[in-house]
Design a protein around this motif. Sequence first.
Motif, PDB file in Angstrom:
ATOM      1  N   ARG A 104      66.261 -42.428  17.559  1.00 17.21           N
ATOM      2  CA  ARG A 104      65.209 -43.134  18.306  1.00 17.21           C
ATOM      3  C   ARG A 104      65.491 -44.630  18.404  1.00 17.21           C
ATOM      4  NH1 ARG A 104      62.108 -39.284  15.299  1.00 17.21           N
ATOM      5  NH2 ARG A 104      61.035 -37.827  16.711  1.00 17.21           N
ATOM      6  N   ASP A 105      66.298 -45.122  17.498  1.00 15.61           N
ATOM      7  CA  ASP A 105      66.621 -46.546  17.471  1.00 15.61           C
ATOM      8  C   ASP A 105      67.796 -46.887  18.390  1.00 15.61           C
ATOM      9  OD1 ASP A 105      66.145 -49.179  16.364  1.00 15.61           O
ATOM     10  OD2 ASP A 105      67.997 -48.944  15.231  1.00 15.61           O
ATOM     11  N   GLY A 106      68.353 -45.891  19.062  1.00 13.38           N
ATOM     12  CA  GLY A 106      69.527 -46.112  19.891  1.00 13.38           C
ATOM     13  C   GLY A 106      69.206 -46.280  21.362  1.00 13.38           C
ATOM     14  N   SER A 107      70.193 -45.975  22.197  1.00 18.99           N
ATOM     15  CA  SER A 107      70.059 -46.222  23.637  1.00 18.99           C
ATOM     16  C   SER A 107      69.265 -45.147  24.355  1.00 18.99           C
ATOM     17  CB  SER A 107      71.458 -46.317  24.271  1.00 18.99           C
ATOM     18  OG  SER A 107      72.180 -45.110  24.071  1.00 18.99           O
ATOM     19  N   GLY A 108      69.010 -44.030  23.706  1.00 21.34           N
ATOM     20  CA  GLY A 108      68.238 -42.964  24.310  1.00 21.34           C
ATOM     21  C   GLY A 108      68.207 -41.753  23.402  1.00 21.34           C
ATOM     22  N   HIS A 109      67.131 -40.976  23.496  1.00 16.73           N
ATOM     23  CA  HIS A 109      67.055 -39.784  22.660  1.00 16.73           C
ATOM     24  C   HIS A 109      66.276 -38.688  23.376  1.00 16.73           C
ATOM     25  CE1 HIS A 109      63.108 -41.572  21.671  1.00 16.73           C
ATOM     26  NE2 HIS A 109      62.738 -40.329  21.417  1.00 16.73           N
ATOM     27  N   HIS A 110      66.474 -37.470  22.916  1.00 16.63           N
ATOM     28  CA  HIS A 110      65.791 -36.308  23.483  1.00 16.63           C
ATOM     29  C   HIS A 110      65.537 -35.328  22.346  1.00 16.63           C
ATOM     30  CE1 HIS A 110      64.748 -33.059  26.262  1.00 16.63           C
ATOM     31  NE2 HIS A 110      65.589 -32.265  25.593  1.00 16.63           N
ATOM     32  N   VAL A 111      64.276 -34.872  22.207  1.00 20.39           N
ATOM     33  CA  VAL A 111      63.923 -33.947  21.132  1.00 20.39           C
ATOM     34  C   VAL A 111      64.039 -32.513  21.625  1.00 20.39           C
ATOM     35  CG1 VAL A 111      62.143 -33.243  19.489  1.00 20.39           C
ATOM     36  CG2 VAL A 111      62.383 -35.658  20.106  1.00 20.39           C
ATOM     37  N   LEU A 112      64.813 -31.715  20.907  1.00 24.67           N
ATOM     38  CA  LEU A 112      65.012 -30.305  21.230  1.00 24.67           C
ATOM     39  C   LEU A 112      63.956 -29.463  20.520  1.00 24.67           C
ATOM     40  CD1 LEU A 112      68.855 -30.343  20.637  1.00 24.67           C
ATOM     41  CD2 LEU A 112      67.746 -30.159  22.884  1.00 24.67           C
ATOM     42  N   ALA A 113      63.301 -28.593  21.252  1.00 22.82           N
ATOM     43  CA  ALA A 113      62.223 -27.786  20.697  1.00 22.82           C
ATOM     44  C   ALA A 113      62.761 -26.690  19.774  1.00 22.82           C
ATOM     45  CB  ALA A 113      61.415 -27.158  21.827  1.00 22.82           C
TER      46      ALA A 113
END
Length: 360
Positions: A104-113
Amino acid sequence: MIYLDYQATTPLAPEARDAMLRHLDGPDGTGFGNPHSPHKFGRQAAAAIELARERVAALFPSGGQVIFTGGATEALNLAIRGSGGSGAVAFSAIEHSAVGDTARDGSGHHVLAVDEYGVCDPSQDLPKDTRMIAVMQVNNEIGVVQPSADWHRRAKEAGALFCVDAVQAYGKVAVAEADLIAVSAHKLHGPKGVGALWVRDGIDLKQQQTGGGQEAGLRSGTLSPALIAGFGAAAHIAADRMEQDAEHAAQLWHRMRTLFERWELNGSADARWHGNLNIRKEGLDVSRLMSECRTIMFSAGSACASGSGRPSHVLKAIGLTDAQAKSSIRLGWGRYTTMDDIEKAAGIIVAAAKEQDQWG
């Protein structure tokens, strides 16, 4: 006292303790050398580290190098930040905060369900700019084993790196194929304060702390021969005992399931490491239960989040309500747990829970 919190930490193996003592002072008081010094004491310490590196590497896939760190949290930070570049890090909803917070502290993130059993389906959509997929092999709270081989293939198809938190898998099952793998010594009967990042050959990482660059230019700081020797000894014993330890854990698992047959299981009953039982009972006051069962060492959810007052993000991710998550406990066992231990512990816990039912 009965210890049932193996996911938080494991008892130090006698073999690891002996290895550590030899490199604290040694029988003749010369084992304290700095492994980066060129003299005899330094060379002895460096040789101990390289032996341990070979032993630790033996439990990883072939075609990579072991970088010693202060633990898995540092290793995961190095993997996620060190691989750098633009693009999103896609990680499962039940990852340790060392992955989630760093991503979350980086350039982008995505949470996988994950589904109701805690399994993360590799067929779900990914952002087009995904640069890394991070899915832990065995979950630290509910013990669910992920389809790591399928995720590895998915990462390759997406042109992304695959990073695995193998803290709960390393030394217990064959470690998943990946590009970057983080482990911690104290989860396989080694000492606290030392871990490793396995880096597949050809992966370009950037150091995240500057200094002497002692570990292949990726990690600076004087290495501890004692901690690393203990890690190596623990890994060496785990390699020899992996099948035996797994069979022992499974025997205890099946007995535990009968002892807690009226409790609800959190997570998959099938895709699971058998040294973990995360269960819940409606209306259970876990704080009161732990107070009344002080001779049993167990956890209310993840040890890493204890004291926060927040429901476990892992239990929430599999669809539990706040009340259900807060009425859950985690029991963990392993090499040094006996059948008598779990039968006595279960009797005490079940009796205390029934007492709550009686008095409300």
